[in-house]
Design a protein around this motif. Structure first.
Motif, PDB file in Angstrom:
ATOM      1  N   VAL A  70      63.595 -10.741 -32.662  1.00 42.30           N
ATOM      2  CA  VAL A  70      64.694 -11.113 -33.549  1.00 42.30           C
ATOM      3  C   VAL A  70      64.242 -10.927 -34.986  1.00 42.30           C
ATOM      4  O   VAL A  70      63.098 -11.225 -35.340  1.00 42.30           O
ATOM      5  CB  VAL A  70      65.121 -12.577 -33.301  1.00 42.30           C
ATOM      6  N   SER A  71      65.146 -10.439 -35.822  1.00 33.82           N
ATOM      7  CA  SER A  71      64.877 -10.260 -37.240  1.00 33.82           C
ATOM      8  C   SER A  71      65.967 -10.992 -38.033  1.00 33.82           C
ATOM      9  O   SER A  71      67.119 -11.030 -37.603  1.00 33.82           O
ATOM     10  CB  SER A  71      64.874  -8.769 -37.579  1.00 33.82           C
ATOM     11  N   PRO A  72      65.625 -11.557 -39.195  1.00 29.73           N
ATOM     12  CA  PRO A  72      66.628 -12.317 -39.948  1.00 29.73           C
ATOM     13  C   PRO A  72      67.697 -11.464 -40.644  1.00 29.73           C
ATOM     14  O   PRO A  72      68.789 -11.958 -40.922  1.00 29.73           O
ATOM     15  CB  PRO A  72      65.801 -13.091 -40.976  1.00 29.73           C
ATOM     16  N   THR A  73      67.389 -10.187 -40.927  1.00 30.71           N
ATOM     17  CA  THR A  73      68.345  -9.334 -41.639  1.00 30.71           C
ATOM     18  C   THR A  73      68.410  -7.951 -40.998  1.00 30.71           C
ATOM     19  O   THR A  73      67.505  -7.549 -40.261  1.00 30.71           O
ATOM     20  CB  THR A  73      67.932  -9.153 -43.121  1.00 30.71           C
ATOM     21  N   SER A  74      69.464  -7.212 -41.339  1.00 30.65           N
ATOM     22  CA  SER A  74      69.594  -5.854 -40.810  1.00 30.65           C
ATOM     23  C   SER A  74      68.505  -4.948 -41.379  1.00 30.65           C
ATOM     24  O   SER A  74      67.923  -4.144 -40.655  1.00 30.65           O
ATOM     25  CB  SER A  74      70.976  -5.287 -41.113  1.00 30.65           C
ATOM     26  N   SER A  75      68.213  -5.078 -42.674  1.00 33.81           N
ATOM     27  CA  SER A  75      67.162  -4.236 -43.260  1.00 33.81           C
ATOM     28  C   SER A  75      65.805  -4.589 -42.676  1.00 33.81           C
ATOM     29  O   SER A  75      64.963  -3.713 -42.461  1.00 33.81           O
ATOM     30  CB  SER A  75      67.155  -4.367 -44.787  1.00 33.81           C
ATOM     31  N   GLY A  76      65.573  -5.858 -42.392  1.00 34.73           N
ATOM     32  CA  GLY A  76      64.328  -6.275 -41.755  1.00 34.73           C
ATOM     33  C   GLY A  76      64.194  -5.686 -40.364  1.00 34.73           C
ATOM     34  O   GLY A  76      63.108  -5.270 -39.959  1.00 34.73           O
ATOM     35  N   ALA A  77      65.292  -5.670 -39.622  1.00 30.67           N
ATOM     36  CA  ALA A  77      65.276  -5.095 -38.276  1.00 30.67           C
ATOM     37  C   ALA A  77      64.968  -3.594 -38.336  1.00 30.67           C
ATOM     38  O   ALA A  77      64.190  -3.085 -37.534  1.00 30.67           O
ATOM     39  CB  ALA A  77      66.602  -5.338 -37.573  1.00 30.67           C
ATOM     40  N   LEU A  78      65.576  -2.899 -39.288  1.00 29.32           N
ATOM     41  CA  LEU A  78      65.333  -1.463 -39.432  1.00 29.32           C
ATOM     42  C   LEU A  78      63.878  -1.181 -39.802  1.00 29.32           C
ATOM     43  O   LEU A  78      63.249  -0.289 -39.231  1.00 29.32           O
ATOM     44  CB  LEU A  78      66.268  -0.865 -40.478  1.00 29.32           C
ATOM     45  N   LYS A  79      63.350  -1.945 -40.745  1.00 28.33           N
ATOM     46  CA  LYS A  79      61.962  -1.741 -41.162  1.00 28.33           C
ATOM     47  C   LYS A  79      60.994  -2.041 -40.018  1.00 28.33           C
ATOM     48  O   LYS A  79      60.037  -1.303 -39.795  1.00 28.33           O
ATOM     49  CB  LYS A  79      61.631  -2.628 -42.366  1.00 28.33           C
ATOM     50  N   ARG A  80      61.237  -3.123 -39.296  1.00 26.46           N
ATOM     51  CA  ARG A  80      60.362  -3.497 -38.180  1.00 26.46           C
ATOM     52  C   ARG A  80      60.433  -2.449 -37.072  1.00 26.46           C
ATOM     53  O   ARG A  80      59.413  -2.068 -36.502  1.00 26.46           O
ATOM     54  CB  ARG A  80      60.754  -4.865 -37.636  1.00 26.46           C
ATOM     55  N   ALA A  81      61.638  -1.969 -36.765  1.00 25.84           N
ATOM     56  CA  ALA A  81      61.794  -0.952 -35.720  1.00 25.84           C
ATOM     57  C   ALA A  81      61.061   0.330 -36.096  1.00 25.84           C
ATOM     58  O   ALA A  81      60.382   0.932 -35.265  1.00 25.84           O
ATOM     59  CB  ALA A  81      63.273  -0.667 -35.471  1.00 25.84           C
ATOM     60  N   GLU A  82      61.173   0.727 -37.355  1.00 29.63           N
ATOM     61  CA  GLU A  82      60.498   1.945 -37.806  1.00 29.63           C
ATOM     62  C   GLU A  82      58.981   1.778 -37.739  1.00 29.63           C
ATOM     63  O   GLU A  82      58.266   2.676 -37.284  1.00 29.63           O
ATOM     64  CB  GLU A  82      60.930   2.290 -39.227  1.00 29.63           C
ATOM     65  N   ALA A  83      58.480   0.631 -38.137  1.00 32.67           N
ATOM     66  CA  ALA A  83      57.038   0.379 -38.101  1.00 32.67           C
ATOM     67  C   ALA A  83      56.517   0.327 -36.665  1.00 32.67           C
ATOM     68  O   ALA A  83      55.442   0.847 -36.368  1.00 32.67           O
ATOM     69  CB  ALA A  83      56.718  -0.922 -38.827  1.00 32.67           C
ATOM     70  N   MET A  84      57.271  -0.283 -35.773  1.00 28.64           N
ATOM     71  CA  MET A  84      56.840  -0.424 -34.383  1.00 28.64           C
ATOM     72  C   MET A  84      56.895   0.905 -33.624  1.00 28.64           C
ATOM     73  O   MET A  84      56.211   1.069 -32.613  1.00 28.64           O
ATOM     74  CB  MET A  84      57.701  -1.461 -33.665  1.00 28.64           C
ATOM     75  N   ALA A  85      57.704   1.828 -34.091  1.00 25.98           N
ATOM     76  CA  ALA A  85      57.868   3.108 -33.396  1.00 25.98           C
ATOM     77  C   ALA A  85      56.564   3.898 -33.345  1.00 25.98           C
ATOM     78  O   ALA A  85      56.402   4.759 -32.481  1.00 25.98           O
ATOM     79  CB  ALA A  85      58.961   3.939 -34.047  1.00 25.98           C
ATOM     80  N   GLY A  86      55.622   3.580 -34.207  1.00 27.43           N
ATOM     81  CA  GLY A  86      54.330   4.254 -34.168  1.00 27.43           C
ATOM     82  C   GLY A  86      53.438   3.761 -33.037  1.00 27.43           C
ATOM     83  O   GLY A  86      52.468   4.415 -32.679  1.00 27.43           O
ATOM     84  N   ARG A  87      53.763   2.592 -32.463  1.00 26.84           N
ATOM     85  CA  ARG A  87      52.930   1.997 -31.415  1.00 26.84           C
ATOM     86  C   ARG A  87      53.545   2.089 -30.017  1.00 26.84           C
ATOM     87  O   ARG A  87      52.863   1.859 -29.030  1.00 26.84           O
ATOM     88  CB  ARG A  87      52.669   0.529 -31.750  1.00 26.84           C
ATOM     89  N   VAL A  88      54.833   2.350 -29.929  1.00 26.64           N
ATOM     90  CA  VAL A  88      55.522   2.470 -28.643  1.00 26.64           C
ATOM     91  C   VAL A  88      56.329   3.770 -28.660  1.00 26.64           C
ATOM     92  O   VAL A  88      56.580   4.320 -29.723  1.00 26.64           O
ATOM     93  CB  VAL A  88      56.455   1.251 -28.375  1.00 26.64           C
TER      94      VAL A  88
END
Length: 84
Positions: free
Chosen positions: A26-44
């Motif tokens: 869960v992320s508190p904001t839409s921009s936070g969700a986008l940033k987290r998803a982009e960062a995590m895409a390097g590991r999965v």
């Protein structure tokens, strides 16, 4: 009837040569969700940032929107999300 918006990051992992849903965060904001998803895409293999609007009292889903996709995401993910 109060509507609540939730932002999620859905990961996708390979299992028996198929992409399947992994962990959700869960992320508190839409921009936070986008940033987290982009960062995590390097590991999965892939991630998606999702906005879900649901009734806070009943839990009934109003809408689910994919905000962004990173890496490998199943082609039918959007249809699966709408069916839920």
């Amino acid at each position: 009837m109060a509507m609540k918006t939730t932002y999620l990051v859905q990961t996708f992992v390979l299992k028996r040569k198929r992409l399947v849903p992994g962990d959700q965060q869960v992320s508190p904001t839409s921009s936070g969700a986008l940033k987290r998803a982009e960062a995590m895409a390097g590991r999965v293999p892939g991630t998606a940032a999702i906005q879900i609007v649901a009734d806070d009292e009943t839990g009934e889903l109003e809408s689910a929107t994919i905000l962004g996709r990173f890496g490998d995401v199943p082609d039918d993910f959007a249809e699966t999300l709408q069916a839920a």
